[in-house]
Design a protein around this motif. Structure first.
Motif, mmCIF file in Angstrom:
data_model
loop_
_atom_site.group_PDB
_atom_site.id
_atom_site.type_symbol
_atom_site.label_atom_id
_atom_site.label_comp_id
_atom_site.label_asym_id
_atom_site.label_seq_id
_atom_site.Cartn_x
_atom_site.Cartn_y
_atom_site.Cartn_z
ATOM 1 N N ILE A 20 0.967 -1.150 0.054
ATOM 2 C CA ILE A 20 -0.068 0.126 0.034
ATOM 3 C C ILE A 20 0.838 1.201 -0.092
ATOM 4 N N ASN A 21 1.939 1.266 0.965
ATOM 5 C CA ASN A 21 2.622 2.631 0.963
ATOM 6 C C ASN A 21 3.838 2.569 -0.120
ATOM 7 N N ILE A 22 3.750 1.773 -1.014
ATOM 8 C CA ILE A 22 4.267 1.780 -2.465
ATOM 9 C C ILE A 22 3.635 2.554 -3.591
ATOM 10 N N PHE A 23 2.348 1.736 -3.547
ATOM 11 C CA PHE A 23 1.473 2.171 -4.749
ATOM 12 C C PHE A 23 0.457 3.258 -4.466
ATOM 13 N N MET A 24 -0.096 3.544 -3.051
ATOM 14 C CA MET A 24 -1.039 4.442 -2.823
ATOM 15 C C MET A 24 -0.352 5.792 -2.899
ATOM 16 N N PRO A 25 0.748 6.021 -2.408
ATOM 17 C CA PRO A 25 1.256 7.574 -2.377
ATOM 18 C C PRO A 25 1.521 7.975 -3.696
ATOM 19 N N ALA A 26 1.824 7.004 -4.594
ATOM 20 C CA ALA A 26 2.271 7.317 -6.109
ATOM 21 C C ALA A 26 1.377 7.960 -7.009
ATOM 22 N N VAL A 27 -0.133 7.685 -6.577
ATOM 23 C CA VAL A 27 -1.396 8.505 -7.099
ATOM 24 C C VAL A 27 -1.441 9.612 -6.917
ATOM 25 N N ALA A 28 -0.806 10.204 -5.832
ATOM 26 C CA ALA A 28 -0.974 11.518 -5.261
ATOM 27 C C ALA A 28 0.304 12.388 -5.338
ATOM 28 N N LEU A 29 1.261 11.815 -6.035
ATOM 29 C CA LEU A 29 2.498 12.739 -6.330
ATOM 30 C C LEU A 29 2.372 13.766 -7.218
ATOM 31 N N PRO A 30 1.286 13.747 -8.350
ATOM 32 C CA PRO A 30 1.115 14.892 -9.107
ATOM 33 C C PRO A 30 0.407 15.983 -8.123
ATOM 34 N N ARG A 31 -0.369 15.783 -7.296
ATOM 35 C CA ARG A 31 -0.937 16.777 -6.319
ATOM 36 C C ARG A 31 0.046 17.264 -5.472
ATOM 37 N N LEU A 32 1.072 16.260 -5.090
ATOM 38 C CA LEU A 32 1.849 16.637 -4.011
ATOM 39 C C LEU A 32 2.991 17.602 -4.633
ATOM 40 N N ALA A 33 3.442 17.294 -5.764
ATOM 41 C CA ALA A 33 4.428 18.140 -6.468
ATOM 42 C C ALA A 33 3.795 19.615 -7.001
ATOM 43 N N ALA A 34 2.390 19.724 -7.148
ATOM 44 C CA ALA A 34 1.817 20.970 -7.176
ATOM 45 C C ALA A 34 1.972 21.550 -6.102
#
Length: 452
Positions: A20-34
């Motif tokens: 979960i901690n490899i795949f779930m945060p990956a979806v949020a990376l574009p928002r986190l980068a912004a």
């Protein structure tokens, strides 16, 4: 439920949380980068910091289990994990997120190798393939559900809840470990484990951290000087550790176990399939969200297709592994997985849904075969005191495969994009990944099959 299946479930729960901690945060990376105004490549350190923490603590996990007892170690690690994910969700800077992700990784790295060594010691011979299928199939629920669920959370609320959602799972894992694990004959405390070689641990830590940092720096456009220095330091530390380990009676990582062809080939396959897929999936998420303008939830849903193919392949592998052996399963997995990646090169717009579905289905079939066959094969030659050390090597390799895959293909994309444009850079990166995934075909001849 028998004791051995309880131990398997404790390990499985930790492995589930790890996925979960490899795949779930990956979806949020574009928002986190912004939100934090950082480059897309730099967001890879949300995953790299977690995996680096996992990797660096794995070598001392068996010693800590022997000193504290597996029950106390496993329960405490999950409580620390819960604290770290809460801190990630409340973080006010990207630096704070990376720091707490590192702590998360260290906490998770204490559970996985100890739990795996305990579970696999209780399932021998032909039963090893069955428990591998059970563990990998159930753990598949995490990468199947977490991207879609993470995307729903990000679209409807905030990326912070991607981390908060882990707290109940970590607390449940701590409770199961405390209630079910016995520090008796079956546990890691029963074996005599020497005090860890701290000099060796330092060299291993420098080698792993320097290689990952070097790849990330170069890919992020920081010039070749610093990146080359990091890579040289990493290679030098690795070489020094190899010399150091030959002089030690109990090295922190027992490299002599790499004489097993089964372990070596399984490690190579893990880099070529799950490792490569981690990088491809991370690239694909940016590709789908930034270039094709798909929502986080919709882009994450393709992992359900991947999971369906992987589950089917895992169940098939569990039924036929003992009849056909590892080699034909590895060949099929490498070919299917690379073909699926190659399909991504044909995706040019949000309307190419059928091609995306085909790509993720083929990658899932190849990934399921590879993960199950490699998990079953890797530790087949080890028993008794060698099992915990083999588990350490296997889990270091597993975590490094994820980090190297993410860093390598993000680096390739970042180097190509200024010269080719985004679309061609994505397609060329996918082509490089498809070819890289076939490399273990050159070493399968070293795998001498025998009946289990």
């Amino acid at each position: 439920m028998s004791y051995r299946y309880r131990i398997a479930l404790v390990f499985l729960t930790g492995f589930f949380i790890d996925c979960i901690n490899i795949f779930m945060p990956a979806v949020a990376l574009p928002r986190l980068a912004a939100e934090f105004d950082i480059a897309s490549l730099d967001t890879a350190w949300v995953g790299n910091a977690y995996i680096l923490g996992l990797t660096l603590v794995i070598p001392i996990s068996t010693w800590l289990a022997s000193r504290w007892g597996a029950r106390r170690l496993l329960a405490t690690s999950m409580l620390v994990f819960a604290l770290a994910v809460a801190a990630c969700g409340m973080a006010g800077s990207f630096t704070a997120i990376m720091g707490w992700r590192f702590v998360q990784g260290m906490a998770g790295g204490l559970l996985i190798p100890v739990g795996q060594a305990m579970a696999f010691a209780l399932f021998q011979g032909a039963e090893r393939a069955r428990i591998s299928t059970l563990v990998m199939a159930v753990a598949l629920i995490a990468p199947a559900l977490s991207p879609g669920l993470g995307g729903l959370i990000v679209d409807s609320s905030s990326w912070r809840w991607v981390f908060f959602a882990n707290i109940p799972l970590a607390l449940a894992a701590a409770l199961l470990a405390w209630c079910w694990v016995r520090d008796g004959v079956e546990s890691s405390k029963s074996s005599t484990v020497a005090k860890p070689d701290m000099a060796g641990l330092l060299l291993i830590s420098i080698a792993l951290a320097a290689v990952l940092l070097g790849m990330s720096l170069y890919g992020a456009g920081h010039g070749w000087g610093g990146a080359l220095l990091c890579l040289v330091v990493g290679l030098a530390a690795g070489s020094l550790y190899m010399r150091h380990s030959r002089r030690m009676a109990a090295p922190v990582v027992e490299l002599r176990l790499l004489h097993s062809p089964r372990l070596r080939v399984s490690m190579a396959v893990y880099y070529a399939v799950p490792g490569v897929f981690t990088g491809v999936n991370l690239l694909s998420l940016f590709f789908l969200q930034d270039l094709l303008a798909l929502s986080a939830q919709r882009s994450g849903m393709f992992m359900l297709v991947y999971a369906g193919g992987a589950l089917l392949a895992m169940l098939l592998c569990g039924r036929i592994y003992n009849r056909v052996g590892a080699r034909p399963l590895f060949v099929a997995s490498l070919l299917l997985h690379s073909l699926g990646i190659a399909c991504l090169m044909a995706v040019n717009s949000a309307g190419d849904v059928a091609t995306l579905v085909l790509a993720y289905a083929l990658m899932g079939l190849g990934g399921g075969l590879a993960a199950n066959a490699a998990q079953t094969t890797a530790l087949m030659d080890f028993h008794g005191a060698d099992m915990p050390q083999a588990s350490v090597i296997w889990n270091i390799n597993r975590q490094m495969a994820f980090s190297v895959g993410a860093a390598l293909f993000l680096m390739i994309f970042n180097l190509l994009q200024p010269h080719t444009g985004a679309l061609l850079a994505y397609h060329a990166s996918f082509a490089a990944a498809a070819l890289t995934g076939l490399l273990p075909l050159t070493c399968l001849h070293t795998l001498k099959e025998k009946h289990v």
